[in-house]
Design a protein around this motif. Structure first.
Motif, PDB file in Angstrom:
ATOM      1  N   ALA A  18       6.263  37.472   9.517  1.00 56.58           N
ATOM      2  CA  ALA A  18       7.287  38.447   9.799  1.00 56.58           C
ATOM      3  C   ALA A  18       7.974  38.878   8.544  1.00 56.58           C
ATOM      4  O   ALA A  18       9.165  38.772   8.378  1.00 56.58           O
ATOM      5  CB  ALA A  18       8.284  37.933  10.800  1.00 56.58           C
ATOM      6  N   VAL A  61       2.610  39.516  14.894  1.00 57.62           N
ATOM      7  CA  VAL A  61       3.773  39.832  15.714  1.00 57.62           C
ATOM      8  C   VAL A  61       3.404  40.557  16.992  1.00 57.62           C
ATOM      9  O   VAL A  61       4.200  40.606  17.928  1.00 57.62           O
ATOM     10  CB  VAL A  61       4.831  40.640  14.935  1.00 57.62           C
ATOM     11  CG1 VAL A  61       5.280  39.894  13.713  1.00 57.62           C
ATOM     12  CG2 VAL A  61       4.343  42.039  14.594  1.00 57.62           C
ATOM     13  N   LYS A 101       9.939  36.302  15.425  1.00 62.20           N
ATOM     14  CA  LYS A 101      10.526  36.867  14.218  1.00 62.20           C
ATOM     15  C   LYS A 101       9.826  36.372  12.970  1.00 62.20           C
ATOM     16  O   LYS A 101      10.237  36.691  11.868  1.00 62.20           O
ATOM     17  CB  LYS A 101      12.018  36.533  14.147  1.00 62.20           C
ATOM     18  CG  LYS A 101      12.847  37.236  15.203  1.00 62.20           C
ATOM     19  CD  LYS A 101      14.330  37.029  14.950  1.00 62.20           C
ATOM     20  CE  LYS A 101      15.168  37.773  15.973  1.00 62.20           C
ATOM     21  NZ  LYS A 101      16.611  37.648  15.693  1.00 62.20           N
ATOM     22  N   ALA A 108      15.574  39.470  10.589  1.00 58.72           N
ATOM     23  CA  ALA A 108      15.466  40.825  11.106  1.00 58.72           C
ATOM     24  C   ALA A 108      16.147  40.950  12.463  1.00 58.72           C
ATOM     25  O   ALA A 108      16.151  40.030  13.277  1.00 58.72           O
ATOM     26  CB  ALA A 108      14.001  41.229  11.229  1.00 58.72           C
ATOM     27  N   VAL A 110      15.498  42.327  15.785  1.00 59.83           N
ATOM     28  CA  VAL A 110      14.287  42.724  16.491  1.00 59.83           C
ATOM     29  C   VAL A 110      14.651  43.341  17.834  1.00 59.83           C
ATOM     30  O   VAL A 110      15.358  42.734  18.643  1.00 59.83           O
ATOM     31  CB  VAL A 110      13.362  41.514  16.716  1.00 59.83           C
ATOM     32  CG1 VAL A 110      12.073  41.947  17.402  1.00 59.83           C
ATOM     33  CG2 VAL A 110      13.045  40.831  15.395  1.00 59.83           C
ATOM     34  N   TYR A 123      11.486  46.004  13.692  1.00 60.11           N
ATOM     35  CA  TYR A 123      12.017  44.940  12.843  1.00 60.11           C
ATOM     36  C   TYR A 123      12.937  45.608  11.837  1.00 60.11           C
ATOM     37  O   TYR A 123      12.481  46.335  10.956  1.00 60.11           O
ATOM     38  CB  TYR A 123      10.884  44.207  12.121  1.00 60.11           C
ATOM     39  CG  TYR A 123      10.184  43.198  12.980  1.00 60.11           C
ATOM     40  CD1 TYR A 123      10.389  41.836  12.790  1.00 60.11           C
ATOM     41  CD2 TYR A 123       9.338  43.599  14.002  1.00 60.11           C
ATOM     42  CE1 TYR A 123       9.743  40.895  13.593  1.00 60.11           C
ATOM     43  CE2 TYR A 123       8.702  42.674  14.808  1.00 60.11           C
ATOM     44  CZ  TYR A 123       8.915  41.327  14.598  1.00 60.11           C
ATOM     45  OH  TYR A 123       8.282  40.416  15.405  1.00 60.11           O
ATOM     46  N   ASP A 124      14.230  45.360  11.952  1.00 61.71           N
ATOM     47  CA  ASP A 124      15.236  46.070  11.164  1.00 61.71           C
ATOM     48  C   ASP A 124      15.968  45.087  10.256  1.00 61.71           C
ATOM     49  O   ASP A 124      16.643  44.169  10.724  1.00 61.71           O
ATOM     50  CB  ASP A 124      16.222  46.752  12.110  1.00 61.71           C
ATOM     51  CG  ASP A 124      17.212  47.654  11.389  1.00 61.71           C
ATOM     52  OD1 ASP A 124      17.286  47.598  10.141  1.00 61.71           O
ATOM     53  OD2 ASP A 124      17.920  48.411  12.076  1.00 61.71           O
ATOM     54  N   TYR A 125      15.821  45.302   8.935  1.00 60.35           N
ATOM     55  CA  TYR A 125      16.464  44.434   7.955  1.00 60.35           C
ATOM     56  C   TYR A 125      17.704  45.078   7.330  1.00 60.35           C
ATOM     57  O   TYR A 125      18.304  44.516   6.426  1.00 60.35           O
ATOM     58  CB  TYR A 125      15.483  44.079   6.834  1.00 60.35           C
ATOM     59  CG  TYR A 125      14.484  43.022   7.221  1.00 60.35           C
ATOM     60  CD1 TYR A 125      14.693  41.681   6.893  1.00 60.35           C
ATOM     61  CD2 TYR A 125      13.340  43.351   7.925  1.00 60.35           C
ATOM     62  CE1 TYR A 125      13.784  40.700   7.251  1.00 60.35           C
ATOM     63  CE2 TYR A 125      12.423  42.387   8.296  1.00 60.35           C
ATOM     64  CZ  TYR A 125      12.649  41.057   7.960  1.00 60.35           C
ATOM     65  OH  TYR A 125      11.746  40.102   8.329  1.00 60.35           O
ATOM     66  N   LYS A 141      12.953  49.024   7.474  1.00 65.93           N
ATOM     67  CA  LYS A 141      12.496  48.810   8.850  1.00 65.93           C
ATOM     68  C   LYS A 141      10.975  48.861   8.934  1.00 65.93           C
ATOM     69  O   LYS A 141      10.314  49.500   8.127  1.00 65.93           O
ATOM     70  CB  LYS A 141      13.053  49.888   9.787  1.00 65.93           C
ATOM     71  CG  LYS A 141      14.558  49.939   9.907  1.00 65.93           C
ATOM     72  CD  LYS A 141      14.952  51.058  10.859  1.00 65.93           C
ATOM     73  CE  LYS A 141      16.456  51.183  10.992  1.00 65.93           C
ATOM     74  NZ  LYS A 141      16.823  52.275  11.920  1.00 65.93           N
TER      75      LYS A 141
END
Length: 319
Positions: A18, A61, A101, A108, A110, A123-125, A141
């Motif tokens: 991930a 994932v 994750k 992230a 999710v 998946y947003d960082y 992302k």
């Protein structure tokens, strides 16, 4: 003879499970490469590693075929049984009750939506505190779109599409689109894979690699439900512009073999060859060797062979 990311001669994003990534150290070398196209080999290695990393990320994932645990030839639960991975695999594909994750990152944000039998997962960082996760700089992302998972006896074609938006790990940022079309027949899966208009930006140097890569990948799961013994066979071509502006093509002339059992070289080829042709400059042959699990390879130009080795990055400590 080999004397194996992004898992690269100089840098990489290692987007394992991930989004794990790293900055690669320069390769060791006793010769000076052709100055006119010095970046072509190094940057093509980044592309090679990146292609392996992002494929592994998406495959893990999404739990879809060629390696996906719902489509194993032997030992796969498929229907949500209490197997090795805890049984959190209900029929709605990626909508398991404990969102994955990644083995290394849990930073992230999710999210998952389902509409018209299509699953979209993000998946947003961007909200990670201080932009650091497990000692690694992160950001941006990754968005995956895929069909609702069919049952484990499925035969046919499935397509996953992925968009990378400023997806960052350490000093590298990736943008672009990734399409994986997988055909499943008799329990075996073959994929046609395209990374289109991808850019990899080094935030330290502002150097950019751009490329489009089209590949075919077959995964041998060794008849087990465990991915750790999987081997992949990859063929295909890449068109790219290196970080110094050199344009080149890279053609896999002998199938690249990657073994997940190579714990110190996961994602890095253990054998196979690539022919790199700069639009100006000499053709270069990259040879990954005889199957030995290591990070060594050779580059041959005009009959002169140079031994190289991708060194492991040092793990950053929390400051």
């Amino acid at each position: 003879m080999k004397t194996n990311l992004l898992k690269i001669a100089s840098l990489c994003i290692v987007l394992g499970l991930a989004v794990t990534a790293c900055t690669k150290d320069p390769v060791t070398s006793s010769l000076t490469p052709d100055a006119q196209s010095a970046a072509a080999v190094a940057d093509n290695q980044i592309i090679q590693d990146e292609s392996e990393d992002v494929y592994g990320l998406v495959d893990d994932v999404t739990f879809l075929p060629f390696g996906g645990r719902n489509f194993r030839e032997a030992g796969g639960d498929g229907g949500g049984g209490k197997g090795k991975h805890g049984g959190h695999f209900p029929n709605l594909g990626i909508g398991w009750d404990k969102p994955w994750k990644g083995k290394f990152d849990n930073c992230a944000d999710v999210s998952k939506t389902v509409a018209d039998n299509v699953i979209t997962i993000v998946y947003d960082y961007t909200g990670v505190t201080d932009g650091v996760c497990n000692d690694k700089a992160v950001g941006g992302k990754m968005t995956i779109s895929m069909p609702v998972k069919p049952d484990s006896g499925f035969s046919g074609t499935l397509t996953r599409t992925v968009t990378y938006e400023n997806l960052k790990r350490d000093t590298l940022v990736i943008n672009g689109t990734h399409t994986i079309t997988t055909t499943v027949a008799d329990g075996k899966a073959t994929a046609s894979e395209k990374l289109a208009n991808v850019t990899i930006t080094n935030t330290n140097t502002n150097r950019v690699i751009t490329y489009t890569s089209t590949k075919k990948r077959i995964v041998d799961n060794k008849g087990t439900s465990d991915k750790d013994d999987d081997e992949s066979q990859t063929t295909g071509t890449t068109s790219a512009k290196a970080s110094d502006g050199t344009e080149f093509t890279a053609n896999i002339t002998k199938t690249l073999i990657v073994k997940r059992s190579c714990s110190d070289a996961k994602g890095f080829p253990v054998s196979g060859t690539i022919e790199i042709k700069p639009f100006t400059g000499d053709t270069k042959i990259v040879d990954y060797g005889d199957g030995t699990c290591d990070l060594k390879y050779t580059v041959t130009v005009n009959g002169v062979t140079e031994e190289k080795e991708k060194t492991k990055p040092e793990k950053r400590k929390k400051g």
